[in-house]
Design an enzyme around this catalytic site. Structure first.
Site, mmCIF file in Angstrom:
data_model
loop_
_atom_site.group_PDB
_atom_site.id
_atom_site.type_symbol
_atom_site.label_atom_id
_atom_site.label_comp_id
_atom_site.label_asym_id
_atom_site.label_seq_id
_atom_site.Cartn_x
_atom_site.Cartn_y
_atom_site.Cartn_z
ATOM 1 N N GLU A 294 -5.396 7.293 32.340
ATOM 2 C CA GLU A 294 -5.233 8.568 31.648
ATOM 3 C C GLU A 294 -4.010 9.253 32.252
ATOM 4 O OE1 GLU A 294 -6.795 9.395 29.077
ATOM 5 O OE2 GLU A 294 -8.359 7.860 29.117
ATOM 6 N N CYS B 280 -1.926 17.537 31.948
ATOM 7 C CA CYS B 280 -1.303 16.516 31.105
ATOM 8 C C CYS B 280 -1.412 16.843 29.632
ATOM 9 C CB CYS B 280 -1.921 15.151 31.394
ATOM 10 S SG CYS B 280 -3.698 15.078 31.080
#
Length: 458
Positions: free
Chosen positions: A187, A225
């Site tokens: 991820e 993110c």
């Protein structure tokens, strides 16, 4: 044998015992994990305040059937746990990014090592202390430490590695996993753009600004993110958009954001100086149209807006991970698709528009982990949707049932009766067998019957 190796051996033995496969064990661990979150909420809030300067409100928000040719038979997919899994989490959402994959790993029946980020030491400590108290310490362990501890863990053989973090470290994780052919879920991040089409009504503009600011400055001061990295806008609308953002920032974070405690601080001095260096490039500094002040002692950077910084500058080529918002102008809004496609695949594309044709183009002509129209961040919060990247923004997905799937192997189980058999499966072969196969593969079962009875020539 080191303590780390002893811990892993204990985990393997626990997994071999089969108790993590028991539904009662899984339910107990998940209930205890829920109790941990309920009973230690204050400790979590304090840790997030200490590590990230997070307001507790922000912290609370974030944190198979077979064809008839094989009749009578049946088949099914049976999920089974992978075994010993390693979860390496990041510092920007130290609880959420640790516990959500942990829930999936436990629910699937695995034994787990959780390695929290050393850059959020208070949060890491709370995780280590509480998980060892509330969960089965012979099956679930938290191992704290710096990069050397992480390196030592990566040298071990795992049945799955789940990593959240930077592309640079992800390459190290993948290289280590390759030695044991260990599957990984990565991820990562990338540059998450937002496309802003011309908005006409005051209501739309007001809502859009709130959502854009939340997606940039409200996500741990941009240290996420999934947060916005830059805005793409048509030149004719750029000045109006800049003014809208300038007006909205004080309304959202106050005239002095640092005193409002509604925006987090930068995680540490290293990241602070990295962000300051991005701003200090001469041509970048000249593009600042709002904010730009920094406070190194308090690790605080004011929400900063830039208009058309150089595209080759580091602020446009590296992941920002901070409260700096570049706005890039284009001749027409459709050019945003080409702009995005010329760069590495991103985790999320955000787009504010009512133009259905533009929406279709964004969906069909770009590649990203997800696309969100007229909002930000919500794709991460919905646990019925999978979350994950594509290409350089990572691979694999989780959240809700998808977390269970990520930490499971779906084993195919087929069952067959002895009562009947398809005789033409076996030699000796002849043209009749061939025709029967052809008919069966076409699901032409009437021909199979007729050929078998000699009523149709092979």
């Amino acid at each position: 044998m080191s303590q780390c190796e002893k811990d892993l051996e204990e985990l393997r033995e626990t997994f071999k015992s089969g108790k993590t496969r028991e539904e009662s064990w899984r339910r107990t661990q998940l209930k205890n994990l829920l109790r941990l979150l309920e009973e230690k909420e204050d400790d979590i809030f304090k840790a997030l305040k200490q590590d990230l300067g997070k307001h507790h409100v922000e912290a609370y928000r974030d944190e198979a059937k077979l064809p008839i040719a094989a009749f009578p038979s049946s088949a099914e997919l049976v999920p089974e746990p992978l075994g010993l899994v390693l979860i390496i989490s990041s510092w920007n959402f130290p609880f959420g990014i640790s516990l959500e994959p942990l829930i999936g790993a436990i629910a699937a029946g695995n034994v787990v090592v959780l390695k929290p980020s050393e850059q959020a030491p208070a949060s890491s400590s709370v995780l280590a202390k509480t998980i060892s108290t509330y969960l089965d310490n012979k099956a679930i362990k938290v191992i704290e430490g710096d990069n050397s501890v992480g390196d030592q863990l990566l040298q071990q053989k795992w049945d799955k590695i789940f990593f959240t973090g930077s592309t640079k470290v992800a390459k190290i994780v993948m290289a280590a996993a390759a030695n044991h052919l260990t599957p990984v879920t990565l991820e990562l991040g990338g540059k998450c753009p937002v496309i802003v089409d011309a908005l006409t009504s005051s209501w739309d503009k007001n809502i859009a600004m709130k959502r854009i600011l939340a997606g940039k400055f409200g996500t741990c001061a941009g240290q996420a993110c999934i947060g916005i990295d830059y805005i793409l806008v048509e030149k004719t609308y750029a000045n109006e958009l800049v003014q809208l953002i300038k007006d909205a920032i004080p309304k959202t974070f106050g005239e002095n954001p640092k005193e409002s405690h509604s925006i987090s601080r930068i995680i540490n001095r290293t990241h602070f100086l990295r962000l300051k260096n991005l701003l200090d490039e001469p041509k970048v500094k000249a593009s600042i149209v709002y904010g730009g002040s920094t406070d190194e002692d308090n690790l605080f950077i004011e929400p900063t807006v830039l208009l058309d910084p150089p595209l080759k500058a580091a602020i446009m080529t590296e992941e920002i991970f901070g409260p700096l918002l570049p706005i890039i102008t284009l001749d027409k809004i459709e050019d945003s698709i080409e702009f995005i496609n010329a760069r590495p695949k991103t985790l999320t594309i955000y787009a504010f528009t009512k133009d259905e044709a533009l929406k279709k183009k964004i969906i069909s002509r770009t590649s990203s982990g997800s696309v969100v129209f007229n909002d930000t961040i919500i794709q991460y919060a919905v646990d019925t949707l999978p979350f994950g990247g594509v290409g350089q923004s990572g691979f694999g997905r989780y959240h809700g049932k998808f977390s269970f799937d990520t930490f499971s192997h779906e084993k195919t189980v087929a069952r067959r009766s002895f009562l009947t058999d398809i005789w033409f499966r076996y030699p000796p072969w002849n043209n009749k067998s061939l025709q029967l196969f052809r008919s069966a593969y076409r699901y032409d079962y009437l021909s199979v019957v007729l050929i078998t009875l000699g009523l149709k020539k092979a």
